[in-house]
Structure formats: structure tokens, C-alpha cells
Design an enzyme around this catalytic site. Sequence first.
Site, PDB file in Angstrom:
ATOM      1  N   GLU A 197       5.220  44.553   6.702  1.00  0.00           N
ATOM      2  CA  GLU A 197       6.615  44.184   6.458  1.00  0.00           C
ATOM      3  C   GLU A 197       7.458  45.458   6.390  1.00  0.00           C
ATOM      4  OE1 GLU A 197       7.480  41.949   2.893  1.00  0.00           O
ATOM      5  OE2 GLU A 197       9.484  41.500   3.578  1.00  0.00           O
TER       6      GLU A 197
ATOM      7  N   MET B 291       2.578  44.072  -1.679  1.00  0.00           N
ATOM      8  CA  MET B 291       2.884  43.304  -0.470  1.00  0.00           C
ATOM      9  C   MET B 291       2.060  42.025  -0.415  1.00  0.00           C
ATOM     10  SD  MET B 291       4.624  43.056   2.236  1.00  0.00           S
ATOM     11  CE  MET B 291       4.442  41.591   3.233  1.00  0.00           C
TER      12      MET B 291
ATOM     13  N   HIS C 186       4.600  37.959  -8.852  1.00  0.00           N
ATOM     14  CA  HIS C 186       5.535  37.977  -7.712  1.00  0.00           C
ATOM     15  C   HIS C 186       4.790  37.812  -6.380  1.00  0.00           C
ATOM     16  CE1 HIS C 186       9.294  39.330  -5.677  1.00  0.00           C
ATOM     17  NE2 HIS C 186       8.433  39.773  -4.770  1.00  0.00           N
ATOM     18  N   GLU C 187       3.789  38.651  -6.168  1.00  0.00           N
ATOM     19  CA  GLU C 187       3.084  38.586  -4.878  1.00  0.00           C
ATOM     20  C   GLU C 187       2.341  37.266  -4.733  1.00  0.00           C
ATOM     21  OE1 GLU C 187       4.203  40.767  -3.012  1.00  0.00           O
ATOM     22  OE2 GLU C 187       4.907  42.121  -4.586  1.00  0.00           O
TER      23      GLU C 187
ATOM     24  N   GLU D 257      12.717  36.702  -1.179  1.00  0.00           N
ATOM     25  CA  GLU D 257      12.682  37.679  -2.278  1.00  0.00           C
ATOM     26  C   GLU D 257      13.471  37.215  -3.512  1.00  0.00           C
ATOM     27  OE1 GLU D 257      10.511  39.693  -2.402  1.00  0.00           O
ATOM     28  OE2 GLU D 257       9.940  40.090  -0.338  1.00  0.00           O
TER      29      GLU D 257
HETATM   30  N1  TRP Z   1       7.691  42.014   0.405  1.00  0.00           N
HETATM   31  C1  TRP Z   1       7.238  42.936  -0.594  1.00  0.00           C
HETATM   32  C2  TRP Z   1       7.539  42.324  -1.940  1.00  0.00           C
HETATM   33  O1  TRP Z   1       8.596  42.096  -2.327  1.00  0.00           O
HETATM   34  C3  TRP Z   1       7.819  44.297  -0.583  1.00  0.00           C
HETATM   35  C4  TRP Z   1       7.839  45.106   0.655  1.00  0.00           C
HETATM   36  C5  TRP Z   1       8.686  45.012   1.687  1.00  0.00           C
HETATM   37  C6  TRP Z   1       7.091  46.244   0.926  1.00  0.00           C
HETATM   38  N2  TRP Z   1       8.511  46.014   2.560  1.00  0.00           N
HETATM   39  C7  TRP Z   1       7.557  46.805   2.115  1.00  0.00           C
HETATM   40  C8  TRP Z   1       6.076  46.873   0.252  1.00  0.00           C
HETATM   41  C9  TRP Z   1       7.060  47.995   2.634  1.00  0.00           C
HETATM   42  C10 TRP Z   1       5.561  48.058   0.775  1.00  0.00           C
HETATM   43  C11 TRP Z   1       6.062  48.614   1.939  1.00  0.00           C
HETATM   44  O2  TRP Z   1       6.738  41.962  -2.658  1.00  0.00           O
HETATM   45 ZN    ZN Z   2       8.713  40.098  -2.791  1.00  0.00          ZN
END
Ligand code: TRP
Ligand code: ZN
Length: 899
Positions: free
Chosen positions: A127, A269, A303-304, A326
Site C-alpha cells: 500500500e 499494514m 486497527h489492522e 481508514e
Molecule cells: N493502511 C495502513 C494502516 O492504516 C497504513 C499504511 C499505508 C502503510 N501505507 C503504508 C504502512 C506504507 C506502511 C507503509 O493501517
Molecule cells: Zn488503517
Amino acid sequence: MLLQRDAQGQPIAIRREDYAAPAFWIDTVDLTFDLDPAKTRVLNRMQLRRNPEVPAQPLRLDGDELNLARVLVNGQGASFRMEGDQLVIDGLPDAFELELFTTCCPIKNTKLMGLFVSEDTFFTQCEAEGFRRITYFLDRPDVMAMYTVTLRASKTAYPVLLSNGNLVDQGELPEGRHFAKWVDPFKKPSYLFALVAGKLVAREQRITARSGKEHLLQVYVRAGDLDKTEHAMNSLVNSVLWDEARFGLPLDLDRFMIVATSDFNMGAMENKGLNIFNTKYVLANQATATDADYSNIESVVGHEYFHNWSGDRVTCRDWFQLSLKEGLTVFRDQEFSQDLCADASARAVKRIEDVRVLRTAQFPEDAGPMAHPVRPDSYIEISNFYTVTIYEKGAEVVRMMQTLVGRQGFEKGITLYFERHDGQAVTCDDFAQAIADANPDSELARLLPQFKRWYSQAGTPRLAAHGVYDAQNRSYTLSVVQSCPPTPGQQTKEPFVIPLNIGLLDAATGRELPMQLEGESDVARGTRTIVLSRAGEQITFVGLDAEPVPSILRGFSAPVILDFAYTDAQLLTLLANDPDPFNRWEAGQRLGLRAALQAIAAHATDTTPVLDDAYLDAMRGVLRHPQLDAAFKELVLTLPSETYIAEQLDVVDPQRVHLVREAMRAQLATALFADWEQAYEDNKDTGAYTPDPTSSGRRALAGMALNFLCLAARASGDTVWPGKTLQRFKDAGNMTDRFNALNALVSSGHTLAAQALARFHAMFKDEALVIDKWFSLQAGASDRGGDILPLVKQLMKHPDFSLKNPNRARSVIFSYCSGNPGAFHRADAAGYVFWSERVIELDAINPQVAARLARALDRWSKLAEPYRSAAREAIARVAAKPDLSKDTHEVVTRALAGN
Ligand code: TRP
Ligand code: ZN
């Protein structure tokens, strides 16, 4: 990069209104990895078909830093061309197999996006747009496919091979290699792909769901860290149970894995079935982690895990919809942490902490050059939009929906959302529509198009409220006018739908008054929600014998700034009596803020008393209160931060803000000296360590007391408390107490700090996360102990320092530039010069981390001279650097465009 730059070589903005469905769908992806740090080979076999709803066009696949070796269409060599980073193929049939063979170099991947190596272990981060660094792909969230993944690697170097879903096969290969084959039973966008390969061990737990189904939960870490995984595992078990109980959302996989890495750009993530975490949000034992770490781990694990539904089962159509997953998932993790609290006071403490983050980080963002709506309209680099607006303000938007439809109505709405959209990539509109459709008679349904302005309009709305008591009619009329300042690209704003929670207190007794609105027959006690939707409104309460004290915006029912000309006496009444703990805390903050702003305006020197007796008596009253919890007391006695104070000023002299706040702290320390001694004695022993809210609240208050006692000692020359503090530092049975003692010595600038710091480093030299604290404490310390900038530069030369490790870079550089305004904003501009050098240096290593650091000067145009010009010059110096990443380029050019 070519395609994303215009004729002048400037990066091009991506616009939400340009969204178009993909020209092809990818149904299945079969990946085979031969893992090698220097040259990993990736074979990608996909089944594609044309999207019949889109005019015929060539296939354009995204790639980044890949070496392409082979392209086969239906097994035959195919002609293709490169357009910038895109691989373009013309003349394709309606359905076909595409085989791509590429290589990449994980060991050189310092951006930590795509496939990278951390401490001899392979990890991925896809992501938002990292999958294109692994193979050519339609790397966008609305292209969802079924994945089969085969990992091949040396068995001794990489004994554990993980990917999404279920392990279906594994075995030996020639030459000491082995393989594992994984199949994910759910289709997913590429940003949720993950693999991990290395020497890891796992804590395992089996749980049985409500349905009777068994699941295996695993937390993978390096061999020495297994004793630090119990809390993460407990948090995961609690998360699984909570989502089933509160929203009826079960775990949908046989196996759910968490893996920790020490090199990570963000917190964690949500890759399907294989969450990858920053070690900071996994590893904890009482010797190495503080109460704050324990609570962050609980939130982030939650959260995850909650993303498994809100993000993975239902994902975003495009990245402009990021808050769809989010904002909703932050809301869910905040509710989770509150629901785990044993009582109402602990819930309120969590709410206050969340609001504090929103107001000290998101409100400034909303008022600065990076302001953007919860659903942005354009971006240059999507990584820059993982912001407090998307996350925290997005969560408040979801919370307002819950307020408008009620808790049960909201649960119905969530159920409808997942029924309607399971397996789809959707928009914020789809979410709001589902919540409204499940509650057709609600205010949300009635006002839906207007409510959705929370998604489209940036900026923090302001409510100007004032009350008039009419003795003749025994009524009280509250007039409320809403406004929202212009933000970049949005000059005018339309009124928002604002749920306003209100109560009324009797000014004489402080007791809650019954509330009756004009024209209503029922009388209600407690909190009422009034739904504002017009630019100006009047609310009249009847049956009142005297002018009440209004308690407005209880529980922070909307993310707005409330202006109400409370008298000090009214605020003291609220602070002493409001049954709503949020507003009780808020009354104390308003009093402290008012004193600070008056002193700043009056050019106070560091010897001018800032706080009056009434305030000090009220604080003493809170500190000694027999019923209030320690955690709540600690929040009330914490003064508004320098950042929050600065946000209230039109022109900011950071040194003056710092001086005044320090003067207030010194006054609290000496005026309440005996009370701090008592608070310390009452709270210093919390028995066998557990990170629960009650005992962590007591540790927080004891730590605060020590801090003030050392501060007072510095003024009086007393050596008793610093001596006791050093002893406490040495004897502490947990990291919270130990670190609080160390912090008390360091932040009061006491001479004992040096030996405590040296001892701390020696004790924890092999614990990276503790060494981060050691760095961060020094770089973030007030300048009372000496000049901080030379110390920061010296810390960067320490053998333990590394710019490549994001946690370490943050612990020194961000702690100084973003966490230490009094030391960073120097009249000689040396802080800004240091900042610009570090942004440029980091940009060449890791653009995401550099761009975060670049935001430390977002609010430059509010600064007084000479800071303002010096800051602008530093930003311009960064912006002038050729070959800047898109990430940093976007941040600094927006900052300069602001003024
Ligand atoms: N989606 C992840 C979260 O909110 C966070 C995230 C987005 C992320 N881009 C990233 C983590 C790049 C590490 C690197 O939980
Ligand atoms: Zn998130």
C-alpha cells in the site's frame, strides 16, 4: 516517472474527477518468487480479460524499478513497449494469459516499498503503490484478483516462508532450498498482497469463534523477542472477539498472522491474513515498554485486524476514497479500546486522548497548506495523504453518523454496508448511503447530501455561540453561528450538519438542570443532541429560574472549534461539576489556554506569574479530589501543548509560547508542591505490573508528580527529590516508572540526568525500541539542560544512530524538529537549516519519511519574524533541489504556495 511529469518536468496531479474504470480485469494471479537479496526473480502468470464497459484500449501495466526479462501472451512472445514506467501491450484478445518475468533488488530497497530486506528477512509493503515494485500490474485498488503464491528460498537462511491465505503445499528443493505455496481464498487488490521470508519464531494461539469454527492466530518475531509477544496476542484475541460481538463480523480465515519488522515506514499494514507491523506496535514486556506502548499496541493490533472487514472484504474504489477504510477503521479501533475499558472514567480518558490528537495535529493540518477534504480532490503522491485528516477526522465523521442514527442504528448500518458491498471496491458515498438506508427515519437520512459536505469541504468549522437569559420568560436562548475558513482551492464553504451535544448546569449549585426546548412538552435531564444545519440557529430552553451554565459540545460531538465567551466563574463551575468528563476536562484546558494567551499578549517575562489563585486552587482541588481517577487528574493537570497554544494565535513567536508555558509549569510545580508530594506518595506503588487503565493512570500521575517535584527542586536548589528520582529510576520494576523518572531528571535539566542517561543506555543497549526512547528523550528535551541542536547533531554521530532505519531517524530528527518547538525555532535559523539538510538527505534514501519530516514547517507562514523569513528560505532551499521525490516535492511546493 515520465508519464507523471508535465512538459516542464513537474509531477502531474491525479484528480478524483478523472476516475475511469480499468480497461482490463485481472481474475487470477500466480506468482513464483526465487528470493535472493541481490536479485529476486519474479514469475507472474495472470488471467486477464477486457472490461466490456470501457472503450477498447491497450493494456498499460504499472512498474517501478523493475528489470523486465520476458513478456508472453498465451505462451507466445508478444510485442510491447515502455512508456515511462508503464509496460504497454496493444492488440490483445478479449481474454488471455499474460506471463511476465522480472527481477528486482530487495537489498538496495531503502524506500521500504515493494520487496525489501530488514535484518536478513524479506518483507513487502504494497500500500498504496508498492506492488508495482514487485511485478508489472494494474496497481489500483479496484482491480481485485485471486492470488496463488509460491516462495522459493534457501532453507537455512529463510526457514519461514509466509504469504496471504492458506498454506497448501511445502517441501524441499535441490541445493538446500525449499518452497511454500500459499492460496488466498479471497480476491483482493494488489495493495493487500504480502510475503515474509526469514528466521522467525511464532507465538501461537487457537481460538474458537461463536460459530464453533477454530482459528490459528500467530505472532511472528525474531527469536529473542518471543517474550514480548503476549500483549499483542491478547490484543488480537480481544479484537477477534470484539468485532464478532459488537458488529457481528467474524474472522473469515483459518489462520491469521502478524509479523514484526524493525524497518517500517508507518505503524502497520493490514495485508489479508498476514499483517505486517512495525516492531514498535508489537513488542512489549514490562521491562522495555511503557503503558503508552501497551495501549498503542492494543489500538494498532485492533486497527489492522478490523481492516480485515473494513478495507479487505470491502475496499476502496480509488485512493481518493482512502478514508472509507481508514476513517472507519480508526473509529472502530477507538470504539474497541473504549469498550475494553472497565468504567466510564477510563472511556472518557480514551476519548480525551483521541480528541487531543485531533486538535493538536489535525486542526493545524486543516488550517495549513496541506489542508484537504476527508475525500481529497487531487494529489501528486498518494503517500502524502495518509494524514490525520483522512484517519482521525475521517473517524470523527463516522462517529457523527453514529451519533445521528444511534448506536443500534449504526450497527444496522454497518451490517447493511457489508451485506451490500462484500467483495467490492466502493466509495465514501456508498458507505454513507448504507448507514442512511438502514436508518430511513434518522436525521442522517433526512440531511444526507448536506452531511456529506464533511467529505468534500476541508477546514475546521467554527461555532460562535452566545447565550442570553430572559428572566421574564424564564428562558435561555443559545445563538450559534457556524463558519469555515477558506482552504487551498476552496474559497467558500456551505454549512455543515453538526450534531451538538448539550447540557445545562445550575450556576449556583453546579447541578445538572432539566432541559425543555421551547415548544416541547417533555423535560429531559442529561445530554441532548441538537442537530445544526443552517449558518445561524437559535435554541431556546424554557423553565429556567436563572441563567444556566451551558455545557456545549459534550464528548466533543463534532470536530469543530467552539467559541463561547465563558466567564472564569462559569469555567470553574464546569471544571468542578460537569457530569460530562470531556467538558469537565475542557473547562480546565480553556482556563489554562486563556491564561497562556493573556500572558503571551502581555509580553510576560519568565518571572511574571501567569496563573491566578483561582486556577491554582481549582487544580489543587482536582489533584486532591477523592473520587476522580488518577488518569483523569493527569489529563486535567496537563497544560495545553505549545502547538495547541500556537494554533490559537495569528502570529506565533514560538519562543514566547515556550517561555510562557514553561513559566506556567514552574508555577504549578511550586504552588502545588505539597500536593505533588502527596500525589506521588499516593500513586507511586501500583503493585504487580499490569497495563490496565487504572494502574497506568496512577503511574502517569506519579510520573507527572515527580516531574513537577524535580522542576520545583531546580528552582529551590533542593536535592532531595532529584535524589529520590534517581533512586526510583534505578529501582523501577517497569519501564513506565523508570522512564518517567529519567524524564523528570532530563526535562528539569538536572545534573543527575547525565549519569541516568548513561546507565539507561548501558542497561538497554540491545533493545532497539528502548534505544529509540533514549534518543528521542534527549532530542525532545527542553533546553533547560543546555543547547539542544548541538546535542542532536552529536546524537546523529552516535554509533547506534542510523538514518536508514525510520524509527531511529524519527527518534532523533522528528523528536527535535516536530516535538521540540522551543529548541527548534531558533532566532539564528540553525534549526531550519538542520531541517532542510535532513529532508534532502532523507529524500535520497526514503521519500515517504522525508516528506513527513518536510511537514514540520507546514505552519511557517504564521511565524513571527525573524522565524518566518528564515523558515521560508529553508523550505525554498529544499524545493530548489533537483530530482526531489514526488513526495517531498508536493509537500514543499504546497507549503510555499500557501504564502
Ligand atoms: N493502511 C495502513 C494502516 O492504516 C497504513 C499504511 C499505508 C502503510 N501505507 C503504508 C504502512 C506504507 C506502511 C507503509 O493501517
Ligand atoms: Zn488503517
